[in-house]
Design a protein around this motif. Structure first.
Motif, PDB file in Angstrom:
ATOM      1  N   ARG A  58      20.981  76.576  51.640  1.00  0.00           N
ATOM      2  CA  ARG A  58      21.200  75.142  51.385  1.00  0.00           C
ATOM      3  C   ARG A  58      21.499  74.391  52.680  1.00  0.00           C
ATOM      4  NH1 ARG A  58      24.224  77.059  46.470  1.00  0.00           N
ATOM      5  NH2 ARG A  58      22.798  76.739  44.728  1.00  0.00           N
ATOM      6  N   LYS A 115      18.208  73.789  54.432  1.00  0.00           N
ATOM      7  CA  LYS A 115      17.504  72.681  53.792  1.00  0.00           C
ATOM      8  C   LYS A 115      18.100  71.336  54.199  1.00  0.00           C
ATOM      9  CE  LYS A 115      16.499  72.845  49.450  1.00  0.00           C
ATOM     10  NZ  LYS A 115      16.648  73.014  47.985  1.00  0.00           N
ATOM     11  N   LYS A 116      19.423  71.278  54.244  1.00  0.00           N
ATOM     12  CA  LYS A 116      20.102  70.023  54.577  1.00  0.00           C
ATOM     13  C   LYS A 116      19.794  69.588  56.006  1.00  0.00           C
ATOM     14  CE  LYS A 116      24.709  67.905  54.684  1.00  0.00           C
ATOM     15  NZ  LYS A 116      26.162  68.124  54.465  1.00  0.00           N
ATOM     16  N   GLU A 117      19.693  70.539  56.925  1.00  0.00           N
ATOM     17  CA  GLU A 117      19.475  70.226  58.334  1.00  0.00           C
ATOM     18  C   GLU A 117      17.996  69.993  58.665  1.00  0.00           C
ATOM     19  OE1 GLU A 117      21.245  73.509  60.366  1.00  0.00           O
ATOM     20  OE2 GLU A 117      23.282  72.666  60.255  1.00  0.00           O
ATOM     21  N   PRO A 173      15.391  68.328  56.413  1.00  0.00           N
ATOM     22  CA  PRO A 173      14.830  67.710  55.198  1.00  0.00           C
ATOM     23  C   PRO A 173      13.370  67.311  55.329  1.00  0.00           C
ATOM     24  CG  PRO A 173      16.198  66.135  56.392  1.00  0.00           C
ATOM     25  CD  PRO A 173      16.388  67.468  57.066  1.00  0.00           C
TER      26      PRO A 173
END
Length: 427
Positions: free
Chosen positions: A134, A137-139, A141
């Motif tokens: 996660r 994914k956040k870093e 996008p």
């Protein structure tokens, strides 16, 4: 006949329900894994066929026997399927062992405790891995391929977290962790290259831009643009920076079509919604190239989002003015009028807004209003266009001397059309 049919249905259902042995469960899982071996995490697991009966040497109570049989069957069924990814490739799976079959514990209570510890460890391991994915994914996008890969990994983790699989999850989780390590290594390498590119580009581009050496700047960015096109550079910071500089460089060279192309790319790769300047630059370029309706689409976006966009080079009154002027150029004067009136209500101390007002009034035959508007424009800041249309309006009103004088002044300021009008009206 109906009773016989009902009996057959009942027997079929009963047989099907009791047929869900450990061998069957193992076969179903093994078939899916065998089918997707070496196919990457994007492989869609198929629905297994009806499980076969155990062979000699296989037991209906053995999950491992069923798994191994299913794995080979699934592998053979897939055969020529080879949709491997080139990035973030998953590690190869191995056969899992039946933990109950291999347990060396002698005590039933000890065995249960061992299984509980194994289950707790696997669940905690799975939780850690999901947190790492996660964060990736956040870093990142903007990387859609990476997002798809991460989602696939999370799906696999969630499958082995299920009670019926969690005890045999450790090998799968270890393989997933290997994939995460590969992904993190690739991202670090990409970010290192990207960071160097950004720093070098920033320094060189700023120097060339300040010197107004736009040709050199465009040539300097060509290798970077080629790498972007090839997919070698994907981070949006570099993309946005490159396309932004190219957009402004081409605008300063009056390459309007190129300006429109690169402002569009800058908008598409922006890391923030506060990019009003690029919509404005694209709107200006479209208007100057003759795409008036397209220009107004950009101005409409800016007007609609004016409160939340960070403007640096334009005001709301300017947006209404520019939209009105596009309608003037389209000779759609009735559409232009409300927008120029709105612009003047917002700000009546800008020369080009009065200039638009004067030109509009001239075209619809309100010559006195045209003279008044152009006089206000000239008072704020004289331009060749304001003298040109005031001169024409004065001539229409019968004030030939004033009109010809204004046309002469317009010609002095660079409006070549003024001399044609002088020849036609003043000699």
């Amino acid at each position: 006949m109906k009773n016989n049919t009902l009996l057959l249905i009942v027997l079929f259902i009963t047989t099907f329900c009791f047929a869900q042995t450990k061998f069957t469960n193992g076969f179903n899982t093994g078939y899916k894994k065998g089918y997707c071996q070496d196919q990457g995490i994007g492989c869609i697991e198929p629905i297994p066929p009806i499980p076969p009966t155990p062979k000699i040497g296989e037991s209906s109570d053995s999950y491992t026997d069923g798994y191994n049989r299913g794995f080979n069957t699934g592998l053979n069924a897939r055969k020529s399927n080879s949709n491997e990814r080139t990035r973030y490739k998953t590690a190869k799976p191995k056969f899992v062992e039946d933990v109950m079959h291999n347990s060396q514990t002698n005590s039933k209570a000890e065995a249960i405790k061992a299984l509980d510890r194994k289950q707790d460890f696997n669940l905690a391991y799975a939780k850690i891995l999901k947190s790492k994915i996660r964060l990736i994914k956040k870093e990142n996008p903007q990387d859609q391929q990476l997002i798809e890969v991460c989602n696939g990994l999370i799906e696999k983790i969630e499958i082995v977290e299920e009670p019926k699989y969690v005890l045999v999850a450790q090998d799968v989780l270890r393989k997933i962790n290997e994939n995460i390590n590969v992904i993190e290594t690739e991202l670090k390498n990409e970010n290192k290259v990207s960071g160097n590119i950004n720093n070098d580009l920033l320094n060189e581009a700023q120097n060339l831009y300040q010197k107004k050496e736009f040709n050199q700047l465009i040539e300097k960015l060509k290798p970077i643009e080629e790498k972007i096109t090839q997919g070698a550079i994907t981070d949006k910071k570099t993309l946005f920076f490159t396309y932004s500089i190219l957009a402004y460089s081409h605008y300063n060279k009056n390459n309007l079509a190129e300006t429109i192309k690169y402002t569009t790319k800058a908008i598409e790769n922006s890391l923030t919604d506060e990019i009003g300047d690029f919509y404005f630059l694209r709107g200006l370029s479209k208007s100057n190239i003759g795409d008036y309706y397209g220009s107004n689409t950009d101005y409409d976006y800016l007007i609609k989002n004016h409160k939340k966009i960070n403007y640096k080079s334009n005001m709301l009154s300017t947006l209404y003015n520019n939209k009105a002027y596009n309608f003037v150029l389209l000779k759609n004067y009735s559409e232009a009028k409300p927008f120029i009136e709105k612009a003047l209500k917002l700000d009546d101390d800008i020369n080009y807004i009065w200039d638009t007002k004067g030109e509009l009034e001239y075209h619809i035959g309100n010559y006195s209003d045209a003279v008044n508007a152009m006089s206000k424009s000239i008072k704020i800041k004289p331009t060749a266009n304001s003298y040109y249309f005031r001169g024409l309006a004065e001539i229409k009103l019968g004030n030939k001397e004033k009109g010809c004088s204004d046309l002469s002044k317009s010609g002095e300021m660079g409006e070549t059309k003024a001399y044609t009008e002088i020849k036609n009206n003043c000699n």
